[in-house]
Design a protein around this motif. Structure first.
Motif, PDB file in Angstrom:
ATOM      1  N   LEU A  21     -83.465 -37.445 -36.887  1.00 32.70           N
ATOM      2  CA  LEU A  21     -82.103 -37.617 -37.416  1.00 32.70           C
ATOM      3  C   LEU A  21     -81.348 -36.298 -37.364  1.00 32.70           C
ATOM      4  O   LEU A  21     -80.194 -36.256 -36.915  1.00 32.70           O
ATOM      5  N   PRO A  53     -80.352 -42.761 -44.878  1.00 32.63           N
ATOM      6  CA  PRO A  53     -81.210 -42.766 -43.681  1.00 32.63           C
ATOM      7  C   PRO A  53     -82.667 -43.104 -44.001  1.00 32.63           C
ATOM      8  O   PRO A  53     -83.329 -43.792 -43.209  1.00 32.63           O
ATOM      9  N   VAL A  56     -82.835 -46.736 -43.997  1.00 25.57           N
ATOM     10  CA  VAL A  56     -82.791 -47.257 -42.628  1.00 25.57           C
ATOM     11  C   VAL A  56     -84.184 -47.164 -42.008  1.00 25.57           C
ATOM     12  O   VAL A  56     -84.677 -48.127 -41.419  1.00 25.57           O
ATOM     13  N   ALA A  75     -79.580 -44.573 -38.322  1.00 27.09           N
ATOM     14  CA  ALA A  75     -79.620 -43.679 -39.485  1.00 27.09           C
ATOM     15  C   ALA A  75     -78.524 -42.623 -39.384  1.00 27.09           C
ATOM     16  O   ALA A  75     -77.878 -42.277 -40.386  1.00 27.09           O
ATOM     17  N   GLU A  79     -75.501 -41.967 -42.003  1.00 34.27           N
ATOM     18  CA  GLU A  79     -75.373 -40.642 -42.636  1.00 34.27           C
ATOM     19  C   GLU A  79     -74.014 -40.022 -42.338  1.00 34.27           C
ATOM     20  O   GLU A  79     -73.382 -39.445 -43.228  1.00 34.27           O
ATOM     21  N   SER A 183     -77.668 -49.820 -45.191  1.00 34.08           N
ATOM     22  CA  SER A 183     -78.884 -49.067 -44.832  1.00 34.08           C
ATOM     23  C   SER A 183     -80.106 -49.943 -44.866  1.00 34.08           C
ATOM     24  O   SER A 183     -81.007 -49.839 -44.058  1.00 34.08           O
TER      25      SER A 183
END
Length: 183
Positions: A21, A53, A56, A75, A79, A183
């Motif tokens: 991420l 995230p 997710v 994600a 975010e 999410s």
């Protein structure tokens, strides 16, 4: 057994996803115009708990050691959308600090912050269009509208006004719960 793992163990298992991420968020900076890149990086590096995230990753994790690229991208969309809402929220709240750092509004002024929030939203939406279906884009677009509606409902209550319990729950539903739901 897997069902007895504590939260720290789950966080440990999700570390590769969180690292991926971070990489995807850093990659997004290059999509901004040169004049805006430092501002975008400032926001994207301002990490909090990153609960959305994490959700997710928990929802889409297939048990492998490395997360699926589309899951990481989802994600990142969530975010970035969340960060954009925070930039805008800091303007509304006249906040000077967020996570121990000067807010964009305090540092560069509310006009720059409004536009940066818009740019972050736009980049998150663009990233959401990179999926094979429109489901992510649609879900995040609706959630973004709901978050904005929550801010409007709160603002219409007046500065410092204590909302009724029902109105407060409505605001929290819109401003906070909606992105958790996505999410």
């Amino acid at each position: 057994p897997p069902h007895s793992r504590d939260f720290a163990t789950v966080l440990e298992l999700l570390k590769p996803g969180m690292r991926a991420l971070d990489a995807v968020l850093r990659e997004q900076v290059a999509h901004f115009e040169p004049e805006v890149r430092d501002l975008a990086l400032y926001c994207l590096e301002s990490t909090g708990k990153r609960l959305r995230p994490l959700l997710v990753f928990c929802a889409g994790w297939s048990g492998g050691s490395e997360p699926a690229p589309l899951l990481v991208r989802a994600a990142a969309v969530v975010e970035m959308t969340h960060l954009a809402t925070l930039v805008r929220d800091d303007i509304m709240d006249h906040a000077a600090l967020r996570r121990g750092r000067a807010t964009v509004s305090a540092k560069d002024g509310p006009d720059v912050a409004v536009l940066l929030g818009d740019a972050l939203f736009a980049q998150a939406m663009w990233l959401s269009t990179q999926f094979p279906t429109t489901e992510v884009c649609s879900s995040v677009a609706v959630a973004t509208r709901q978050v904005c509606t929550g801010e409007i409902v709160q603002t219409l209550g007046g500065p410092g006004a204590a909302p009724s319990r029902e109105r407060y729950r409505r605001i929290i539903d819109l401003k906070t719960a909606e992105l958790f739901h996505v999410s």
